[in-house]
Motif scaffolding. Structure first.
Motif, PDB file in Angstrom:
ATOM      1  N   TRP A  79       0.773  -1.063  -0.010  1.00 33.46           N
ATOM      2  CA  TRP A  79      -0.095  -0.087  -0.170  1.00 33.46           C
ATOM      3  C   TRP A  79       1.011   1.426   0.109  1.00 33.46           C
ATOM      4  CZ3 TRP A  79       1.497   2.740   4.421  1.00 33.46           C
ATOM      5  CH2 TRP A  79       2.100   1.877   5.463  1.00 33.46           C
ATOM      6  N   MET A  80       2.147   1.215   0.078  1.00 33.56           N
ATOM      7  CA  MET A  80       3.110   2.243  -0.100  1.00 33.56           C
ATOM      8  C   MET A  80       3.200   2.662  -1.243  1.00 33.56           C
ATOM      9  SD  MET A  80       6.561   2.865   2.160  1.00 33.56           S
ATOM     10  CE  MET A  80       5.862   2.731   3.571  1.00 33.56           C
ATOM     11  N   THR A  81       2.928   3.937  -1.899  1.00 30.81           N
ATOM     12  CA  THR A  81       2.813   4.276  -3.310  1.00 30.81           C
ATOM     13  C   THR A  81       4.116   5.012  -3.707  1.00 30.81           C
ATOM     14  OG1 THR A  81       1.709   6.368  -2.641  1.00 30.81           O
ATOM     15  CG2 THR A  81       0.218   4.634  -3.359  1.00 30.81           C
ATOM     16  N   ASN A  82       4.872   5.588  -2.850  1.00 24.31           N
ATOM     17  CA  ASN A  82       6.083   6.187  -3.126  1.00 24.31           C
ATOM     18  C   ASN A  82       7.203   5.913  -2.232  1.00 24.31           C
ATOM     19  OD1 ASN A  82       4.689   7.984  -5.330  1.00 24.31           O
ATOM     20  ND2 ASN A  82       3.635   8.640  -3.493  1.00 24.31           N
ATOM     21  N   VAL A  83       8.454   5.632  -2.491  1.00 24.73           N
ATOM     22  CA  VAL A  83       9.437   5.599  -1.651  1.00 24.73           C
ATOM     23  C   VAL A  83      10.652   6.401  -2.236  1.00 24.73           C
ATOM     24  CG1 VAL A  83      11.649   3.755  -0.800  1.00 24.73           C
ATOM     25  CG2 VAL A  83       8.742   3.081  -0.836  1.00 24.73           C
ATOM     26  N   ALA A  84      11.236   7.212  -1.393  1.00 19.49           N
ATOM     27  CA  ALA A  84      12.269   8.146  -1.638  1.00 19.49           C
ATOM     28  C   ALA A  84      13.542   7.471  -1.019  1.00 19.49           C
ATOM     29  CB  ALA A  84      11.989   9.575  -1.343  1.00 19.49           C
ATOM     30  N   LEU A 128       9.899   4.533  -7.079  1.00 19.85           N
ATOM     31  CA  LEU A 128      11.257   4.857  -6.163  1.00 19.85           C
ATOM     32  C   LEU A 128      11.639   6.237  -6.752  1.00 19.85           C
ATOM     33  CD1 LEU A 128      13.208   3.958  -4.284  1.00 19.85           C
ATOM     34  CD2 LEU A 128      14.503   2.757  -6.392  1.00 19.85           C
ATOM     35  N   VAL A 129      11.834   7.052  -5.993  1.00 18.33           N
ATOM     36  CA  VAL A 129      12.199   8.580  -6.324  1.00 18.33           C
ATOM     37  C   VAL A 129      13.619   8.908  -5.582  1.00 18.33           C
ATOM     38  CG1 VAL A 129      11.735  10.773  -6.075  1.00 18.33           C
ATOM     39  CG2 VAL A 129      10.082   9.385  -6.354  1.00 18.33           C
ATOM     40  N   LEU A 130      14.559   9.321  -6.258  1.00 17.38           N
ATOM     41  CA  LEU A 130      16.027   9.477  -5.644  1.00 17.38           C
ATOM     42  C   LEU A 130      16.057  11.136  -5.598  1.00 17.38           C
ATOM     43  CD1 LEU A 130      18.332   7.914  -5.277  1.00 17.38           C
ATOM     44  CD2 LEU A 130      16.348   6.553  -6.442  1.00 17.38           C
ATOM     45  N   ILE A 131      16.631  11.446  -4.319  1.00 16.95           N
ATOM     46  CA  ILE A 131      16.706  12.979  -4.069  1.00 16.95           C
ATOM     47  C   ILE A 131      18.170  12.990  -3.776  1.00 16.95           C
ATOM     48  CG2 ILE A 131      16.127  15.015  -2.518  1.00 16.95           C
ATOM     49  CD1 ILE A 131      13.582  13.386  -1.898  1.00 16.95           C
ATOM     50  N   ALA A 132      18.926  13.906  -4.452  1.00 15.70           N
ATOM     51  CA  ALA A 132      20.386  13.936  -4.051  1.00 15.70           C
ATOM     52  C   ALA A 132      20.734  15.463  -3.719  1.00 15.70           C
ATOM     53  CB  ALA A 132      21.300  13.446  -5.024  1.00 15.70           C
ATOM     54  N   ARG A 192      11.617   8.808 -10.480  1.00 21.84           N
ATOM     55  CA  ARG A 192      11.839  10.121 -10.564  1.00 21.84           C
ATOM     56  C   ARG A 192      13.052  10.292  -9.880  1.00 21.84           C
ATOM     57  NH1 ARG A 192       6.559   9.092 -10.007  1.00 21.84           N
ATOM     58  NH2 ARG A 192       6.459   9.589  -7.498  1.00 21.84           N
ATOM     59  N   VAL A 193      13.961  11.519 -10.231  1.00 23.33           N
ATOM     60  CA  VAL A 193      14.800  11.870  -9.882  1.00 23.33           C
ATOM     61  C   VAL A 193      14.945  13.479  -9.821  1.00 23.33           C
ATOM     62  CG1 VAL A 193      17.455  12.035 -10.198  1.00 23.33           C
ATOM     63  CG2 VAL A 193      16.200  10.018 -10.830  1.00 23.33           C
ATOM     64  N   THR A 204       5.757  12.808  -4.158  1.00 20.65           N
ATOM     65  CA  THR A 204       4.382  12.305  -4.304  1.00 20.65           C
ATOM     66  C   THR A 204       3.583  12.025  -5.617  1.00 20.65           C
ATOM     67  OG1 THR A 204       3.570  14.235  -3.673  1.00 20.65           O
ATOM     68  CG2 THR A 204       4.029  12.986  -1.749  1.00 20.65           C
ATOM     69  N   GLY A 205       4.242  12.660  -6.424  1.00 24.92           N
ATOM     70  CA  GLY A 205       3.625  12.880  -7.673  1.00 24.92           C
ATOM     71  C   GLY A 205       2.670  13.986  -7.948  1.00 24.92           C
ATOM     72  N   GLU A 206       2.531  14.841  -6.746  1.00 22.82           N
ATOM     73  CA  GLU A 206       1.601  16.179  -7.037  1.00 22.82           C
ATOM     74  C   GLU A 206       2.277  17.125  -7.778  1.00 22.82           C
ATOM     75  OE1 GLU A 206       0.607  16.895  -2.771  1.00 22.82           O
ATOM     76  OE2 GLU A 206      -0.503  14.849  -2.449  1.00 22.82           O
TER      77      GLU A 206
END
Length: 629
Positions: free
Chosen positions: A368-373, A453-457, A477-478, A584-586
């Motif tokens: 149920w977890m839609t986004n992981v960063a 899966l989203v990467l933040i650097a 997404r990055v 989040t895709g918003e």
């Protein structure tokens, strides 16, 4: 005991010899010199696959008790040498007094004999003669009494010297005991425990932590792990927690179980190091020698306290210390003590945490977890300051909603900042080590098919992420935040085999100091010739105001050209909400450059503050076709 007997007791030469022997022992110096030579041979920490600084500290801490022993030897030797000299002086004076006493005893015997002879005469003698003889006896007796008193005083002086020497010996003994207690415990080593894993054909296979690691493929590791019982898994965890806790393919829940063991052991080791350094600084000539090291180690303990959440009462003055909010599948808020520790190897400078609920059955990311960063920090990030990175992740998580999860990835050494480390941020070695580790970690995560899966650097972390994308990291997404660059191995999105067509974003203040270094590369320094902000396919997002939509709060740029580098993570700011929106895709808002006016000689000049005032232009971070078109 006769007068003077105590003052004459013992061998001063023997005591002085013992003192000289202790004073000349150099066990501490010898140990320290050998360890220092070993540390020097390790070379620069830049780009090392292991933490040279942590190795050096461990070696110094191990040698500190030996130096304490040497200082105790010196103090004891000095005390014994002084005691031997006192013994010799007392013996000399006592012997002289004894010799005088012997002469006085002879003289007294003769004086008494004369008096007895006079008193034994048949006829009474002259009274004046007898008075003279009596006075002579009394004078000799008085001299004898004075000599006895002198010998008693020498005995008392010897008693005082004995007590002082005993106190010195007791003090040295206490130092020896303290030094022994300060020696760190030897690191735990696997005992090679094996368990019998059932095979699909009904046979069994002996499995150890090491044999699991030798499979290398995370999928194969997971397949074997899932065939083990809970008791068997626990047996391998407790046998070799450092390996199981960092092994890709093991469920996050079980990695956390292993890493908590390793983290507590390491914290105990750090606290022993603090004791050792403090003890050493109490020795002559060492005051303040390790003040900076002790302060750094205490910060490491604080970070570990925050990760483990088992000492929150010690940090009552800090709000929410060691507490992490997560949500279950029904969106109910749960406060956890401590966060999930999915990688921990201090020698590798590797610490990775996860904030979010784990699936109670699989021990991994729930369906149920839609986004992981995955958030990758930058220059200056280390275990001693990791609690700051964790707090940043807390704020991102809080703004992302109950169906998101966040990893804080510090899986490799990052450059330090300032002083002798000022050039490290431009060095490539840290990124070269970190990129393959990040790739392996991200690509090994077991994510549900519906989870992005989203990467933040941030800052230097961008060079690690760019190198990881170049190596084939997979992501949906990055977002690059105030990026140092793509890394020296990549020139743009076209070099990323698995993410070239995925949405990429950049967030950076207009006056960020890092802008002066972006796109500069040469002489083995710098992170590529491509400026991420201008790279084709990268969409730059607005940094805006410190409170989104509120001009009165000030712009991100208003914080200053240094502060703006991290101010983009200010909660509720435009920049912060854009980062959260990518996760989040918003919708997110596009960057607008400052307007320009024509200056002298027709040269265009930016008009600061005009770009942020332009009307917001919002887009979906999931579909960039309009932007790219």
């Amino acid at each position: 005991m006769t007068a003077g007997e105590r003052a004459l007791a013992g061998s001063a030469d023997t005591v002085r010899g013992l003192g000289a022997g202790l004073s000349s022992r150099t066990v501490g110096a010898d140990v320290y010199l050998h360890l220092a030579k070993a540390v020097t041979g390790l070379g620069s920490s830049s780009g090392s696959a292991v933490s040279v600084q942590r190795l050096a500290t461990r070696m110094q801490a191990s040698s500190a008790p030996a130096n304490v022993v040497q200082a105790a030897d010196a103090a004891w030797g000095k005390a014994l040498s002084k005691y031997g000299q006192q013994m010799e002086d007392l013996k000399r004076r006592a012997q002289r007094a004894r010799d005088e006493l012997a002469g006085v005893d002879d003289e007294l015997a003769k004086a008494r004999a004369k008096l007895d002879g006079f008193d034994g005469l048949d006829a009474p003698g002259e009274p004046s003669v007898r008075r003279a003889l009596v006075q002579a006896v009394a004078g000799v007796e008085e001299r004898r009494a004075h000599l006895l008193q002198r010998l008693k005083a020498l005995d008392e002086e010897r008693t005082g010297a004995d007590s002082a020497a005993a106190a010195a010996i007791a003090s040295s003994r206490a130092r020896y005991l303290a030094a022994r207690a300060a020696f760190p415990e030897p690191p735990s080593v696997s005992e090679g425990v094996t368990v019998a894993a059932p095979l699909p054909n009904g046979a069994t296979q002996d499995v150890s932590a090491l044999s699991l690691a030798k499979l290398k493929d995370p999928g194969k590791i997971r397949a074997v792990w899932d065939r083990l019982t809970t008791a068997q898994q626990q047996a391998l965890i407790t046998d070799f927690p450092l390996l199981i806790g960092n092994l890709e393919g093991i469920p996050l829940r079980d990695r956390n179980t292993a890493n908590v063991i390793s983290a507590r052991e390491y914290r105990a080791e750090v606290e022993s190091q603090i004791i050792a350094f403090t003890l050493y600084q109490d020795t002559p000539g060492a005051a303040g020698l390790f003040d900076d090291t002790i302060a750094e180690l205490r910060k490491e303990v604080t970070s570990l306290d925050a990760i483990l959440g088992d000492r929150n009462d010690k940090h009552r003055g800090e709000a929410d210390f060691g507490e992490y909010v997560v949500y279950d599948e029904n969106g109910r808020r749960v406060v956890q003590k401590g966060t999930t520790l999915v990688a921990f190897n201090p020698l590798w400078d590797s610490m990775v945490t996860f904030q979010g609920m784990l699936d109670p059955v699989t021990g991994d990311i729930p369906t149920w977890m839609t986004n992981v960063a995955i958030s990758v920090p930058g220059t200056g990030s280390k275990l001693a300051s990791l609690s700051d990175d964790l707090n940043r992740t807390k704020r991102l998580f809080a703004a992302s909603g109950p169906t998101s999860g966040y990893f804080t990835w510090h899986g490799a050494s990052l450059p330090d900042a300032g002083g002798e480390h000022a050039l490290e941020a431009a060095m490539r070695g840290f990124a070269d080590v970190g990129a393959p580790r990040l790739t392996s970690f991200a690509n090994s995560l077991r994510l549900p098919r519906t989870t992005d899966l989203v990467l933040i650097a941030h800052s230097y972390g961008a060079a690690i992420l760019g190198g990881a994308e170049r190596l084939g990291l997979r992501a949906d997404r990055v977002v690059y935040v105030a990026p140092a660059g793509f890394g020296h191995t990549a020139s743009g999105l076209e070099d990323f085999p698995n993410t070239k067509d995925k949405p990429h974003f950049a967030v950076q203040a207009r006056n960020d100091f890092i802008g002066a270094t972006q796109g500069l590369s040469g002489f083995g320094l710098g992170h590529g010739t491509t400026n991420v902000l201008n790279a084709p396919g990268v969409v730059r997002l607005e940094t805006g105001y410190l409170r989104d939509g509120d001009p009165a709060s000030g712009t991100i740029e208003s914080t200053g050209w240094i502060e703006a580098h991290s101010a983009v993570f200010t909660p509720d700011s435009t920049a912060f909400l854009n980062i959260v929106g990518v996760v989040t895709g918003e919708s997110v808002s596009l960057y607008h450059p400052d307007s320009k006016r024509v200056g002298p000689h027709g040269i265009p000049i930016d008009e600061p503050g005009t770009g942020v005032k332009k009307p917001a232009e919002r887009i979906s971070p999931l579909d960039l076709s309009e932007v790219r078109g």
